[in-house]
Structures are given as C-alpha cells and as structure tokens.
Design a protein around this motif. Structure first.
Motif, PDB file in Angstrom:
ATOM      1  N   GLY A 194     -52.440 -48.195  39.233  1.00  0.00           N
ATOM      2  CA  GLY A 194     -52.870 -46.881  38.762  1.00  0.00           C
ATOM      3  C   GLY A 194     -52.427 -45.745  39.656  1.00  0.00           C
ATOM      4  N   LEU A 195     -51.536 -45.995  40.625  1.00  0.00           N
ATOM      5  CA  LEU A 195     -51.097 -44.957  41.563  1.00  0.00           C
ATOM      6  C   LEU A 195     -49.638 -44.585  41.323  1.00  0.00           C
ATOM      7  N   GLU A 196     -49.319 -43.340  41.625  1.00  0.00           N
ATOM      8  CA  GLU A 196     -47.928 -42.904  41.599  1.00  0.00           C
ATOM      9  C   GLU A 196     -47.159 -43.608  42.733  1.00  0.00           C
ATOM     10  N   PRO A 197     -45.850 -43.803  42.563  1.00  0.00           N
ATOM     11  CA  PRO A 197     -45.078 -44.482  43.629  1.00  0.00           C
ATOM     12  C   PRO A 197     -45.220 -43.799  44.999  1.00  0.00           C
ATOM     13  N   GLU A 198     -45.245 -42.460  44.991  1.00  0.00           N
ATOM     14  CA  GLU A 198     -45.372 -41.755  46.256  1.00  0.00           C
ATOM     15  C   GLU A 198     -46.715 -42.060  46.924  1.00  0.00           C
ATOM     16  N   ALA A 199     -47.764 -42.187  46.086  1.00  0.00           N
ATOM     17  CA  ALA A 199     -49.086 -42.491  46.626  1.00  0.00           C
ATOM     18  C   ALA A 199     -49.136 -43.914  47.176  1.00  0.00           C
ATOM     19  N   VAL A 200     -48.424 -44.834  46.498  1.00  0.00           N
ATOM     20  CA  VAL A 200     -48.364 -46.222  46.981  1.00  0.00           C
ATOM     21  C   VAL A 200     -47.697 -46.258  48.366  1.00  0.00           C
ATOM     22  N   ILE A 201     -46.579 -45.565  48.469  1.00  0.00           N
ATOM     23  CA  ILE A 201     -45.874 -45.541  49.765  1.00  0.00           C
ATOM     24  C   ILE A 201     -46.738 -44.908  50.838  1.00  0.00           C
ATOM     25  N   ALA A 202     -47.431 -43.831  50.502  1.00  0.00           N
ATOM     26  CA  ALA A 202     -48.282 -43.165  51.491  1.00  0.00           C
ATOM     27  C   ALA A 202     -49.387 -44.089  51.956  1.00  0.00           C
ATOM     28  N   LEU A 203     -50.002 -44.843  51.012  1.00  0.00           N
ATOM     29  CA  LEU A 203     -51.073 -45.774  51.386  1.00  0.00           C
ATOM     30  C   LEU A 203     -50.528 -46.885  52.267  1.00  0.00           C
ATOM     31  N   LEU A 204     -49.385 -47.443  51.860  1.00  0.00           N
ATOM     32  CA  LEU A 204     -48.783 -48.512  52.678  1.00  0.00           C
ATOM     33  C   LEU A 204     -48.461 -48.015  54.089  1.00  0.00           C
ATOM     34  N   ASN A 205     -47.938 -46.802  54.174  1.00  0.00           N
ATOM     35  CA  ASN A 205     -47.586 -46.275  55.495  1.00  0.00           C
ATOM     36  C   ASN A 205     -48.817 -46.114  56.379  1.00  0.00           C
ATOM     37  N   ARG A 206     -49.943 -45.666  55.770  1.00  0.00           N
ATOM     38  CA  ARG A 206     -51.178 -45.558  56.561  1.00  0.00           C
ATOM     39  C   ARG A 206     -51.613 -46.931  57.053  1.00  0.00           C
ATOM     40  N   TYR A 207     -51.498 -47.917  56.193  1.00  0.00           N
ATOM     41  CA  TYR A 207     -51.892 -49.285  56.556  1.00  0.00           C
ATOM     42  C   TYR A 207     -50.946 -49.872  57.620  1.00  0.00           C
ATOM     43  N   ARG A 248     -61.840 -44.071  47.238  1.00  0.00           N
ATOM     44  CA  ARG A 248     -60.812 -45.034  46.869  1.00  0.00           C
ATOM     45  C   ARG A 248     -61.272 -46.430  47.235  1.00  0.00           C
ATOM     46  N   ALA A 249     -60.696 -47.424  46.548  1.00  0.00           N
ATOM     47  CA  ALA A 249     -61.087 -48.818  46.764  1.00  0.00           C
ATOM     48  C   ALA A 249     -60.593 -49.289  48.139  1.00  0.00           C
ATOM     49  N   PRO A 250     -61.371 -50.193  48.779  1.00  0.00           N
ATOM     50  CA  PRO A 250     -60.951 -50.710  50.084  1.00  0.00           C
ATOM     51  C   PRO A 250     -59.812 -51.724  49.950  1.00  0.00           C
ATOM     52  N   LEU A 251     -59.179 -51.999  51.070  1.00  0.00           N
ATOM     53  CA  LEU A 251     -58.130 -53.014  51.144  1.00  0.00           C
ATOM     54  C   LEU A 251     -58.694 -54.273  51.781  1.00  0.00           C
ATOM     55  N   ARG A 252     -58.189 -55.427  51.298  1.00  0.00           N
ATOM     56  CA  ARG A 252     -58.526 -56.708  51.921  1.00  0.00           C
ATOM     57  C   ARG A 252     -57.212 -57.387  52.288  1.00  0.00           C
ATOM     58  N   ILE A 253     -57.223 -58.024  53.469  1.00  0.00           N
ATOM     59  CA  ILE A 253     -56.009 -58.701  53.916  1.00  0.00           C
ATOM     60  C   ILE A 253     -56.338 -60.128  54.322  1.00  0.00           C
ATOM     61  N   ASP A 256     -45.887 -55.676  50.810  1.00  0.00           N
ATOM     62  CA  ASP A 256     -47.107 -55.270  51.504  1.00  0.00           C
ATOM     63  C   ASP A 256     -47.495 -56.257  52.591  1.00  0.00           C
ATOM     64  N   GLY A 257     -46.577 -57.187  52.913  1.00  0.00           N
ATOM     65  CA  GLY A 257     -46.837 -58.176  53.954  1.00  0.00           C
ATOM     66  C   GLY A 257     -46.150 -57.836  55.266  1.00  0.00           C
ATOM     67  N   ILE A 258     -46.579 -58.559  56.291  1.00  0.00           N
ATOM     68  CA  ILE A 258     -46.039 -58.352  57.645  1.00  0.00           C
ATOM     69  C   ILE A 258     -45.755 -59.706  58.274  1.00  0.00           C
ATOM     70  N   MET A 259     -44.628 -59.793  58.967  1.00  0.00           N
ATOM     71  CA  MET A 259     -44.325 -60.950  59.810  1.00  0.00           C
ATOM     72  C   MET A 259     -44.156 -60.456  61.235  1.00  0.00           C
ATOM     73  N   THR A 285     -50.943 -55.518  44.178  1.00  0.00           N
ATOM     74  CA  THR A 285     -50.202 -55.168  42.962  1.00  0.00           C
ATOM     75  C   THR A 285     -51.129 -54.528  41.941  1.00  0.00           C
ATOM     76  N   THR A 286     -52.304 -55.159  41.745  1.00  0.00           N
ATOM     77  CA  THR A 286     -53.286 -54.601  40.814  1.00  0.00           C
ATOM     78  C   THR A 286     -53.798 -53.259  41.311  1.00  0.00           C
ATOM     79  N   LEU A 287     -54.022 -53.175  42.635  1.00  0.00           N
ATOM     80  CA  LEU A 287     -54.557 -51.953  43.225  1.00  0.00           C
ATOM     81  C   LEU A 287     -53.618 -50.776  43.041  1.00  0.00           C
ATOM     82  N   SER A 288     -52.318 -51.029  43.058  1.00  0.00           N
ATOM     83  CA  SER A 288     -51.334 -49.951  43.021  1.00  0.00           C
ATOM     84  C   SER A 288     -50.887 -49.582  41.615  1.00  0.00           C
TER      85      SER A 288
END
Length: 580
Positions: free
Chosen positions: A415-428, A491-496, A449-452, A410-413
């Motif tokens: 500063g991003l436009e919604p389209e950029a958030v979706i693009a990042l999530l899709n890559r992940y 860009r900042a890395p992701l942690r899961i 941003d979670g997965i089951m 939530t904090t990471l996103s």
C-alpha cells in the motif's frame, strides 16, 4: 620547483627556524666532542711553559699572596736568566702599594719587571671591576711594564658558561680589547686571528710550581731555569682548585687533576698562544656557504622524505656522512656547525614526510567520504591501511555469519508508493548497519529487505560469535526504537528474523578484475541463511546453531528447539533467543 617552493618551504622554514634556535647548543656540543676526538690528531704546537701558583707555593712563603712582590720579582729575574721567548702574567697586580706592610716589595717587583723586559716581551694581566671598567694596577708596575706591556685576561663565555673561542671583541664590543695571548703574539711578530680554539694535537700542559722557580733563582741554579724555560713562551697563572676556573671544551691539565672540565683559566691562555704562534685558531666557514649547504641538504631531505620508511635510513646515512665530512673539515682547520647540514636535512625530510602524511590523510578522508557508504568500515580500513590483498584469490577464515530479513515486508509495502518503500528501508537499514559496524562486523550486502553480514574478517576477532550475538541483540533493540517512531506516525511496526551460524568460509574478492566485491562463500553462509528462514515459524526473533551457542557460554539465555530440518542439508540443533 614550484611544488617544492609551495610545499616544502613553509614547513621547512618553520623547522629550520626551530633548529636554528637550538642550533647554537647543537654546534657547541658538536665542537666539544670533535675537539676531544681530534686532540690526539695533528702536529704538535708551539711550546708554552706554565708556572703555577698552587697550594704548595702558598705554604712555602709566610706572607699572603697579595704580598708576594719580592718573590714575584725574584721569579722574573730568574726567568730573565733563562732567556725565554716571551712572558705573560695571568694575574692582576694590586691597585696600590703594600710597602707599609712589606717594605721593599714594590721595588723588588719593579726591578724584576725591568730586567725581564730587557730580555724578552713581558705582558702583565689586567682585569675589570664589577661595573666592567678596567681595573688599574699600581702606577710603578704599570710604568715598568711600558707601552703595550699590559693586556686583559678576559674571555668570551658561551651561554652554557664554557669558553670555546678566542676573540678580542669580548662581549660583542665593537672595539677590540688587547688580550694577554693576542698581545704576546703581536709582540712576537705573529698575526692575531680570532676563531674557535683549535685543540688538534693539544698535549697536556704540566706546570712548574712558582716556589720552585723562586728557589732556583735564589740558589743561582741557572741550568734548571734554562732547561725549563729557555726559548719558550712562559705564562704564570693560578692553578688553585677554586680560583680562576673556567669550563672548557678540553681540559689540558697535565698534572692528573680531575677538574670536570672546570680547569684553570691560564690553560685557555696556553692554548690560545699555541694557536696564535702556530697555525691559528679554527676558521669558521662563511655563513653564506653554510646557508648554501643547508639549502642543498634541505633539498636532499625533501627527496628522502618522499619515502619515509626507506628514506629514514637514507637520512641517517646522510647525517652520518655529513658529520664525518664536518669532522674532516675541522681536522683541516675549518669549523662548521653541525646544525647547518643537519638542520637542512631534518627540515627537508620532515617537511616532505609531513606533506606526504597530510596528503595521505586527506586522501583517506576523501576515500572514506566517497566509499564509506559502499563498503563496511572494516573493509575500507583494511584497504586504506594496505592490509587487504588486491588479488582475486580467497583465504579460509572462521566466521560467524548473520542473516536477517523483515517479516511480511512484501505485504507491508503493497500500500506504499515506491519512494515511501525506499525511505522506510533506508531508515531500517541505517539502524541495522550502525549496529553491525559498531560490533566490528562486515556488512556484506543488502538483499531486498534482507541483510548478510559476517564477523571475523577481514580483521580477525577473538570471538566472532560473541560479536555477532551482541550485534543481533543491538539490532533488535534498535528495531524497537524504530517501531516506536513508526507507531507515533500511525504506521505498522516491523518484525525481523535473525539467524547466526559459525564455521569456516572462503573470504576475499569475488568478481572480475574490473568489478569485484569482498564477500564470504561457503556452507556456513548457506546454513546461516537457512537458519534465518526458520524464524518465520519458530516464534523467536533470533535463532543460533549449536556451534554459535557453544561459544557464548551458559548465561546467554537460549531456548533449545532441538534438531530442525534445513533445506538442502541434514537437520541441525537450533536455539531460540530470548529464553521463554
């Protein structure tokens, strides 16, 4: 009809062409088997007696067989005393005289020929030389036989070196050659019709040794000659073991010799004469009717091929009934090759079954293309293969459930436009989904941003915990690759965090009849979600419960974290990975 022509005809014609190429062999094999089967059925045929040149006769005379003119003349005079119906010689006489070696032999044979001719029709055998030209016999013998007194002892041989048909157009020649059997039949006033040799009611043929006939004549034993040959058509021919042998559909030797179907050629003349003097050879069903039957069978095969599993039984039944019908047809004097109906049935069935298989394959590909991004490959495969029950009831299965979540997304996103958030999530998500599917998991849903995901349904797995653990490690490795890309982009890395728990759950379709999804429900799902939440404070990217660790063996490299409190349930032993 247009669908039939468009779909069945191309495949059917191709298969029919292939079957036609092999059809001759199929028809020949069918004829052989049916002829042997029908041999014991049918009325007895015209009596034909056989005089055999055998090894005992060869030993009875001092001269070689080429000089047996005196003995052959004596046998013909003896036959004249017996008054047979007709006589044929399945033996080519010499081209020249041997009187210089055996004086008086030619005259003795000419006398025998002339005397026998006054009693009944007599036909002497002719053959051809290596170039296919008629091989003449010595002039006096030819003259004594008279006009129509000679004929060819030739046979049409099939590609497998077997004789099955009587024809006077040997080798496909346009001009008919007078054959021994045909000439004798015409001499007796019988019509000569070509066709497949008919073995219905064909009794074994015994023979009288040639030397015995000569002995009866020289002893003046007219009674024996009359008993053996009176009123019968008589053939003289070789029964030597390795002379003038032909492969035949049915071996008619009546003296108990094991021939392996390579029987004396004279037996073919015997059976041809039986046919010509009786009901005639088998008539072949006109090709037009055969083609019409094949067309009908093609249509029947097309109908049966619409349901390959049930239709295959119908196909076998149709083939069986067709074979029985063709056998009955042959029992009535008509020959129809099995390849006509069988070829039509098989071609039609294969064409329809092939068309159905191609249609199903195209439909599977279309469904995969359309729905592959909406459901996991395991679920889609179960649906396409018809193994996933369509009802809204569930079943209990042992599962390893996986939950993952991006830390601080939530904090990471922000500063991003919604389209950029979706693009990042899709890559992940693309990378995580590939890892889950590669290890046989079912991706249940994306939750923000979670997965089951879960392992062990719909397709059972030998060790769902092992599959889930390998998948979690692959997800972390893939995340490292993604973070390297993000770092290169500044860009900042992701942690899961990932949590795994094992237990029983109810799996199946949840929702309504018009909209539902395949999911897992139960305490194991809630527990896995709570375990994943512990990763925020535990300092490990992957946490598993004791039921999971127990199924992974001792070499997994976990760090025991003791019993950890879980929201809404009792504390549970949890292990962190990787080991520290």
């Amino acid at each position: 009809m247009s669908h039939f022509l468009r779909r069945a005809l191309p495949l059917g014609l191709l298969l029919a062409a292939l079957l036609w190429l092999a059809g001759g062999a199929v028809d020949r094999a069918w004829y052989d088997g049916a002829s042997r089967l029908l041999r014991s059925h049918g009325a007895a045929e015209a009596p034909v007696a056989l005089i055999g040149f055998d090894e005992v006769s060869e030993q009875a005379f001092p001269e070689p067989m080429a000089l047996w003119h005196r003995h052959l003349g004596a046998a013909m005079e003896g036959l004249a005393r017996a008054e047979p119906r007709a006589v044929g010689l399945d033996l080519s006489l010499p081209m020249r005289s041997f009187d210089t070696v055996a004086p008086g032999g030619d005259a003795a044979l000419v006398r025998g020929i002339l005397r026998l001719r006054r009693t009944c029709p007599l036909v002497l055998g002719l053959t051809v030389d290596g170039a296919g030209r008629p091989r003449p016999i010595h002039g006096p013998f030819q003259a004594a036989a008279g006009e129509g007194g000679t004929a060819f002892v030739l046979w049409e041989v099939d590609p497998d070196a077997t004789v099955r048909r009587f024809t006077e157009h040997v080798g496909g020649s346009a001009e008919a050659l007078p054959t021994l059997a045909g000439t004798l039949a015409r001499a007796l006033g019988r019509p000569v019709r070509e066709g497949w040799l008919d073995y219905r009611g064909a009794a074994p043929v015994p023979y009288v040794p040639f030397h015995q006939v000569v002995a009866w004549q020289r002893e003046g034993n007219a009674a024996a000659l009359q008993a053996a040959f009176h009123g019968k058509v008589v053939l003289l021919g070789s029964v030597f073991p390795f002379v003038d042998r032909h492969r035949q559909a049915v071996d008619l030797n009546g003296w108990g010799e094991e021939t392996g179907r390579f029987a004396p050629g004279v037996l073919l003349h015997v059976q041809a004469l039986r046919n010509l003097l009786g009901r005639g050879p088998l008539r072949e069903v006109p090709s037009g009717l055969g083609a019409l039957l094949a067309g009908g069978c093609l249509g029947l095969g097309w109908v049966l091929g619409g349901r390959p599993r049930a239709g295959s039984l119908g196909l076998l039944a149709a083939l069986g009934l067709g074979a029985l019908g063709i056998l009955v047809l042959q029992a009535r004097g008509w020959f129809l090759g099995l390849s006509w109906p069988a070829g039509g049935l098989v071609a039609g069935f294969a064409a329809r079954a092939g068309e159905e298989a191609l249609s199903r394959l195209r439909e599977r590909r279309r469904l995969r293309a359309v729905f592959g991004g909406y459901v996991s490959p395991a679920i889609l495969s179960e649906i396409l293969d018809g193994r996933l029950e369509p009802g809204l009831r569930g079943e209990r299965r042992a599962l390893c459930v996986l939950f993952s979540d991006i830390r601080g997304f939530t904090t990471l996103s922000e500063g991003l436009e919604p389209e950029a958030v979706i693009a990042l999530l899709n890559r992940y998500f693309q990378r995580m989904a590939e890892a889950i599917h590669a290890h046989g998991g079912t991706l249940d849903k994306f939750i923000g941003d979670g997965i089951m995901a879960f392992f062990g349904a719909p397709a059972a797995q030998e060790n769902p915990c092992e599959s889930a653990f390998r998948c979690a490690r692959a997800m972390l490795a893939s995340l490292g690759e993604l973070n390297a890309e993000l770092a290169a982009e500044g860009r900042a890395p992701l942690r899961i965090g990932i949590g795994l728990h094992f237990g029983e759950a109810a799996v199946g379709h949840v929702g309504g009849a018009s909209r539902h999804e395949y999911t897992a429900i139960g305490d194991v799902v809630n527990t896995a979600s709570r375990v994943e939440g512990l990763t925020k404070e535990a300092g490990f990217p992957l946490l598993v419960t004791e039921p999971v660790r127990a199924r992974l063996g001792e070499a997994a490299g976990f760090t025991p974290l003791g019993e950890q409190p879980l929201k809404g349930r009792a504390p549970m032993a949890v292990f962190g990975w990787p080991e520290r």
